[in-house]
Design an enzyme around this catalytic site. Sequence first.
Site, PDB file in Angstrom:
ATOM      1  N   CYS A 414       0.835  -1.287   0.390  1.00 11.39           N
ATOM      2  CA  CYS A 414       0.005  -0.087   0.477  1.00 11.39           C
ATOM      3  C   CYS A 414       0.614   1.461  -0.178  1.00 11.39           C
ATOM      4  O   CYS A 414       0.587   2.033  -0.229  1.00 11.39           O
ATOM      5  CB  CYS A 414      -0.495  -0.248   1.028  1.00 11.39           C
ATOM      6  N   LYS A 417       0.420   2.940  -3.371  1.00 11.44           N
ATOM      7  CA  LYS A 417      -0.319   3.782  -3.652  1.00 11.44           C
ATOM      8  C   LYS A 417      -0.468   5.640  -3.941  1.00 11.44           C
ATOM      9  O   LYS A 417       0.495   6.272  -3.652  1.00 11.44           O
ATOM     10  CB  LYS A 417      -1.592   3.752  -2.466  1.00 11.44           C
ATOM     11  N   ASP A 450     -17.966   5.177   1.630  1.00  9.61           N
ATOM     12  CA  ASP A 450     -17.251   3.890   2.263  1.00  9.61           C
ATOM     13  C   ASP A 450     -15.695   3.290   1.377  1.00  9.61           C
ATOM     14  O   ASP A 450     -15.459   3.390   0.395  1.00  9.61           O
ATOM     15  CB  ASP A 450     -18.143   2.903   1.624  1.00  9.61           C
ATOM     16  N   ASP A 451     -15.870   1.986   1.774  1.00  6.72           N
ATOM     17  CA  ASP A 451     -14.820   1.378   1.617  1.00  6.72           C
ATOM     18  C   ASP A 451     -15.254   0.322   0.036  1.00  6.72           C
ATOM     19  O   ASP A 451     -14.099   0.514  -0.772  1.00  6.72           O
ATOM     20  CB  ASP A 451     -14.267   0.155   2.840  1.00  6.72           C
ATOM     21  N   ASP A 468     -10.403  -6.386 -17.980  1.00  7.28           N
ATOM     22  CA  ASP A 468      -8.596  -5.955 -19.011  1.00  7.28           C
ATOM     23  C   ASP A 468      -8.221  -4.942 -18.454  1.00  7.28           C
ATOM     24  O   ASP A 468      -8.501  -3.568 -17.491  1.00  7.28           O
ATOM     25  CB  ASP A 468      -9.876  -5.968 -20.169  1.00  7.28           C
ATOM     26  N   ASP A 491     -16.326  -6.847 -24.415  1.00  9.74           N
ATOM     27  CA  ASP A 491     -16.666  -8.242 -23.942  1.00  9.74           C
ATOM     28  C   ASP A 491     -18.088  -7.649 -22.869  1.00  9.74           C
ATOM     29  O   ASP A 491     -18.757  -8.802 -24.354  1.00  9.74           O
ATOM     30  CB  ASP A 491     -16.065  -8.326 -22.694  1.00  9.74           C
ATOM     31  N   GLY A 541     -11.925   2.022  -7.730  1.00 12.25           N
ATOM     32  CA  GLY A 541     -10.795   1.766  -8.253  1.00 12.25           C
ATOM     33  C   GLY A 541      -9.934   1.617  -7.347  1.00 12.25           C
ATOM     34  O   GLY A 541      -9.724   2.457  -5.997  1.00 12.25           O
ATOM     35  N   HIS A 542      -8.496   1.563  -8.393  1.00  9.38           N
ATOM     36  CA  HIS A 542      -7.238   1.973  -7.162  1.00  9.38           C
ATOM     37  C   HIS A 542      -5.996   2.142  -7.976  1.00  9.38           C
ATOM     38  O   HIS A 542      -6.030   2.082  -9.141  1.00  9.38           O
ATOM     39  CB  HIS A 542      -7.313   0.389  -6.583  1.00  9.38           C
ATOM     40  N   ASP A 629     -15.672 -10.398 -29.473  1.00 13.39           N
ATOM     41  CA  ASP A 629     -14.993  -9.879 -30.045  1.00 13.39           C
ATOM     42  C   ASP A 629     -13.698  -9.724 -30.367  1.00 13.39           C
ATOM     43  O   ASP A 629     -12.738 -10.851 -29.457  1.00 13.39           O
ATOM     44  CB  ASP A 629     -14.645  -7.714 -29.428  1.00 13.39           C
TER      45      ASP A 629
END
Length: 753
Positions: A414, A417, A450-451, A468, A491, A541-542, A629
């Site tokens: 972490c 990040k 929130d998480d 992807d 997709d 997201g991250h 695809d």
Amino acid sequence: MTNDKDLVLIGGGHSHAIALRMLGMNPLPGVRLTLITNVSYTPYSGMLPGHVAGFYTFDECHIDLRRLAQFAGAQLYIDKAVGLDLNSNKVICANRPPVAFDVLSIDIGSTPAKESIPGVANYAIPAKPVPQFLTRWNQIIETIAQHPQQSLSLGIVGGGAGGVELAMTMQRRINDVETRHSTSVKIHLFHRGKQLLPGHNSWVQRYVQKLLKKRGIQVHLGETVSQILPDKICCESGLVVDCDYSFWVTQAAAPSWIAESGIHTNSKGFISVSDTLQSLSHPHIFAAGDIATMVHHPRPKAGVFAVRQGKPLVGNLRCFVQGKALHPYKPQRRYLSLIGTGDGSAIASWGSFGWHSRLLWRWKDHIDRKFMRQFRDLPAMTPAKNLPDKTQNLTKSTLLKKPENTPPMYCAGCGSKVGSTTLERVLKRLQDEYPFPTPEDIILGLGTPDDAAVIKVPADKLLVQTVDYFRTLINDPFIFGQISTHHCLSDLFAMGATPQSVLAMVTVPYGTAEKQEETLYQLLSGAMKVLSQVQAPLVGGHTTEGTELTFGLSCNGLVHPQQIIKKSGMKPGDQLILTKGLGTGILFAAHKRLRAKGRWIDQAVESMLLSNQEAVKVFRDHGVTACTDVTGFGFVGHLVEMVQASGVAVELEWDRISILEGVTELVEQGIVSSLYPQNVQAARFISNQEEICDRANYPVLFDPQTSGGLLATIPEDQAVNCEKVLQELGYKQSCIIGQVISASSGAPPLRFF
């Protein structure tokens, strides 16, 4: 040691082309280089008249900016600059988010002054911008060739070197067409002065006027044009001349946004620069070429000065970034002017000297070709020095020197990040620019602390999920964000689902918080542009730091149980339709090696930016039975998945499979994607593999596609109309490429004809 900086170049003029080459040979450590240009190719002014005459091909007289930017490790943003925000140091562009800069250089050339004359904006063809001029000129040549009995009259307004040379080179090209046709074309040249070629000696002026008369070009001296009509040029004297096409080649003018930005300009709107090529009002902004006026050394707007400014511009940009003293530059007072006469000869004008000879053209041709070779035969790149160890194998566009106040290594876990403050600023900007009402089925999303996101799935729908994630293939985070988002959503479309929400995964290159924020903002702006079009909110997201830019999405879609489109529905008799051309993997493999032409990459990007959403709607309207695809496993790999799931075989028409421009040439050079050796293992499923393996485009069948097209099967009685509708919607390379047949026991399921 310098801080991380963004050096942004606006325009791909001669000075900037030279700058990119020099910075590619000797990069600036700790500097992120970006080129903003509205075209991928910049014309070399010295060879442009020869191109009009038909002496040079397009490639011979244009500098490939995509290839040059790749060599320089520069980010390339294909867009038009329309303004500057000098309070926040940002370039305002026509079709993308503002681009931040620490140091800016402007080399956008000029345009012919239109002087508010009625009809010029609507009916005249300006000599600049050159791409638009060449498009119109080529259309006129085609018209002449297609209608050989039609008489035409061309008018050229402006009797300077540009107008005179254009008249003679146009006549030469037209005469070449007339040797094969009986076309009659008359050329008129209008000039408000009493002599052509102001600024040149009297011998050259008189000689050129006699030469034009000898060649049948009608010269109208002392005529000030007062109006341009669709088929006429009107002058203040009352003279009216019938002209089917009117070309505007007058004195240079600057675009209005330069002066409107607040930067210091002269009375004509050109940027006022000092001897160091710095703006008088904003020393962190440089300018060169036609758009700049050196206040202590004013010179004519000529390409020779732009070329000579390239080297001192790079030197002073380097010194400014590194905090060193800058060096003054004094341009030459006199210069040799070589005016092509369209017949393989040229006129030399130097002070009071003048001469007309074929030897001069040969000399000019040698000089021009030598100048262009430096951009075609690019030298081996020298790696930047003093860079972080873990970035040694990256392209220079991602290399940023470690800030002095950071630890000597980058943390993992972490600790890798992206900082919360950076992320918060980016999301705030995105929410302001892409306002998106939260759908009722998003219970918790980006707007809550929130998480995790919480979404609701309607009782009558199924949740379709896909993910992807890949490294950037293009040095523009805004375009990469769009391409990647299209790819990830594809997709869902292939299975008939409607996007509901997405989660983003981003790795941002190491750098200062400020630079990471800019990269993340550009990237997510591209993603949000696509997501807003499909009405799919970003719910979380991250973000992490890494050695290079990577991006992907985890996508959620909804579909009614009876409307799922699977790979397993193929039926004998169905027709196979492919919606996009193949070859993106080969093209970008070549681009990394500086082997692809810029226009090939341009059309590949255009294809990758085409969403598959509307295509699947067309398929559904025409009774689609199966769909997928075409992406990483290549055409054959994805088709094999379909036929195996359906228990059928297919017959394919080789010549109907669309291939992107440039791919065939690159395959002949032996260029393939790094994934090709694994993808080609699928060749065992081709029954006549030995028969076709020597065909020119065989490797394309296994080329991994990014944001590739859809491959679907349609009932035979619906296929032709389906193909037509797809092409009308913009899927121009859509084509019926084969048909489904019954499988033969033990036989490979694919056969090419």
